[in-house]
Design an enzyme around this catalytic site. Structure first.
Site, PDB file in Angstrom:
ATOM      1  CE  LYS A 186       9.577  -8.171   5.039  1.00 53.90           C
ATOM      2  NZ  LYS A 186       8.558  -7.189   5.062  1.00 53.90           N
TER       3      LYS A 186
HETATM    4  C1  LIG Z   1       7.698  -6.348   5.606  1.00 49.96           C
HETATM    5  C2  LIG Z   1       6.458  -5.810   5.041  1.00 49.96           C
HETATM    6  C3  LIG Z   1       6.184  -4.428   5.046  1.00 49.96           C
HETATM    7  C4  LIG Z   1       7.092  -3.385   5.647  1.00 49.96           C
HETATM    8  O1  LIG Z   1       7.583  -3.705   6.879  1.00 49.96           O
HETATM    9  P1  LIG Z   1       8.625  -2.793   7.688  1.00 49.96           P
HETATM   10  O2  LIG Z   1       8.853  -3.609   8.906  1.00 49.96           O
HETATM   11  O3  LIG Z   1       7.979  -1.495   7.964  1.00 49.96           O
HETATM   12  O4  LIG Z   1       9.850  -2.635   6.873  1.00 49.96           O
HETATM   13  C5  LIG Z   1       5.024  -3.999   4.422  1.00 49.96           C
HETATM   14  N1  LIG Z   1       4.176  -4.854   3.836  1.00 49.96           N
HETATM   15  C6  LIG Z   1       4.402  -6.190   3.810  1.00 49.96           C
HETATM   16  C7  LIG Z   1       3.424  -7.063   3.122  1.00 49.96           C
HETATM   17  C8  LIG Z   1       5.529  -6.699   4.439  1.00 49.96           C
HETATM   18  O5  LIG Z   1       5.740  -8.024   4.438  1.00 49.96           O
END
Ligand SMILES: *Cc1c(COP(=O)(O)O)cnc(C)c1O
Length: 377
Positions: A186
């Site tokens: 991210k």
């Molecule tokens: C990254 C992401 C999440 C959450 O991911 P985690 O790995 O649990 O932190 C939720 N929704 C979307 C659309 C994502 O890209």
């Protein structure tokens, strides 16, 4: 032809000595959970987007789960959300035995199409969960209007869109609550982690209790024992996140520069379309760089050919309604959401991060160009 070999990764975190020092400093204290860095991280991020409360949790998924609980979503309730997303968004709805009701997308952006939302509303609908795909905000005004009209909550899955703006408003600040995520791919990372943001005092209090095993004293209407979880974010992760937040503008600018290099090169490759950014997106926070394969370009063949020269790519997203578990449970079939499926077959995420160099972008794009030229169609 490109001769030299370059190490290209799908994504990469951007960590400086400041982050390393901050994490190390935690290890010299006895506060490895619930310390000053957690507060600094929560305050730093909520100040950045201009919202009252930030509640850090141990993943974006945990954050979405707690949002469902705080909104009172339970067995048999319906939440309207796109199938074109990472599976966590729909799974969070299932955790509370509610039903994700999928809507199709705008084929240009990959975001849920607001024009398709109202027809999905039933007496069981409790909330709309828009997902800001790839970092680009959903067209929120019509969604907020529908929600107001039908008295529905809006929970934004802003996990991919930290720092993005829709008509000058930050992604995550438009609905009743929203979640950011900090997995290493991210825009900012804490290793694993997430943060719920909201202006609602009552929900903020509830999130703090729920992430911490249901502890804490509440005002009267919440003053009963509740089922809580261990969704706490540890202090090392919070220290990392707190520094990353102070660098957020810089990190987003670096990603925007890499996206611009890609845009320029992709423009020159016939059959490959660059991402479509809407005029309502007044600031784009690039999470992934996703292009579309046009007529005559096989996405899967392109992926295979790029893999042969060690350039990783991903199909992004694989529609949730076509995941085996969802098909089995809900009986979805191919053809249920045509734009979502089309995007699922033609979209491809290219290697992308803020630490990519222009040479690396050139390298990837030259290989894409030669794969597309070599293809039989
Ligand atoms: C990254 C992401 C999440 C959450 O991911 P985690 O790995 O649990 O932190 C939720 N929704 C979307 C659309 C994502 O890209």
């Amino acid at each position: 032809m490109v001769k030299e070999i370059m190490k290209i990764t799908m994504s990469s975190p951007d960590i400086t000595q400041a982050e390393i020092d901050a994490v190390m400093s935690v290890l010299h204290t006895q506060y490895l959970s619930f310390g000053p860095h957690l507060t600094a991280f929560e305050e730093g991020l909520s100040r950045y987007v201009g919202i009252k409360h930030g509640i850090a949790v141990n993943s974006g998924t945990s954050g979405l789960h707690l949002c469902m609980i705080a909104a009172g979503i339970g067995e048999g309730d319906e939440v309207i959300t796109p199938s074109f997303s990472f599976i966590a968004s729909a799974n969070a709805i299932l955790y509370e035995r509610a039903i994700p009701v999928f809507v199709d997308i705008d084929p240009l952006t990959g975001n849920m199409d607001p024009r398709l939302v109202e027809e999905k509303i039933t007496p069981k609908t409790k909330a709309i969960m828009p997902v800001h795909a790839f970092g680009q905000p959903v067209d929120m005004d019509p969604i907020l209007e529908i929600a107001r009209k039908h008295n529905l909550f809006v929970i934004e899955d802003a996990c991919e869109a930290i720092g993005s703006q829709y008509k000058g408003r930050y992604a995550g600040t438009m609905g009743d609550a929203a979640v950011f995520a900090f997995y290493p791919n991210k825009q900012i990372t804490t290793g694993e982690g997430g943060m719920i943001i909201s202006n609602r005092d009552d929900w903020a209090e509830m999130y703090r209790s729920l992430r911490n095993q249901g502890r804490d004293v509440f005002n009267a209407w919440l003053n009963h024992t509740r089922l809580g979880y261990n969704y706490r974010l540890d202090e090392m992760s919070a220290a990392l996140g707190a520094v990353q937040v102070t660098r957020l503008d810089d990190l987003l600018n670096k990603r925007a520069q890499v996206a611009q290099w890609y845009n320029e090169r992709i423009n020159e490759i016939p059959g490959i379309e660059k991402p479509h950014i809407m005029p309502t997106t007044t600031r784009m926070s690039w999470f992934v760089y996703v292009v579309r394969c046009g007529e005559g370009v096989s996405r899967n063949a392109l992926m295979e050919n790029l893999q042969k020269v060690d350039i990783p790519t991903r199909p992004y997203f694989v529609p949730i309604h076509l995941q085996p578990f969802y098909q089995e449970r809900f009986g979805y079939e191919k053809g249920d959401f045509p734009n979502t499926e089309q995007a699922g077959e033609t979209f491809i995420a290219l290697p992308f991060s803020g630490v990519m160099t222009e040479d690396q972008v050139n390298y990837v794009c030259e290989h894409i160009r030669s794969c597309v030229n070599d293809s039989p169609n």
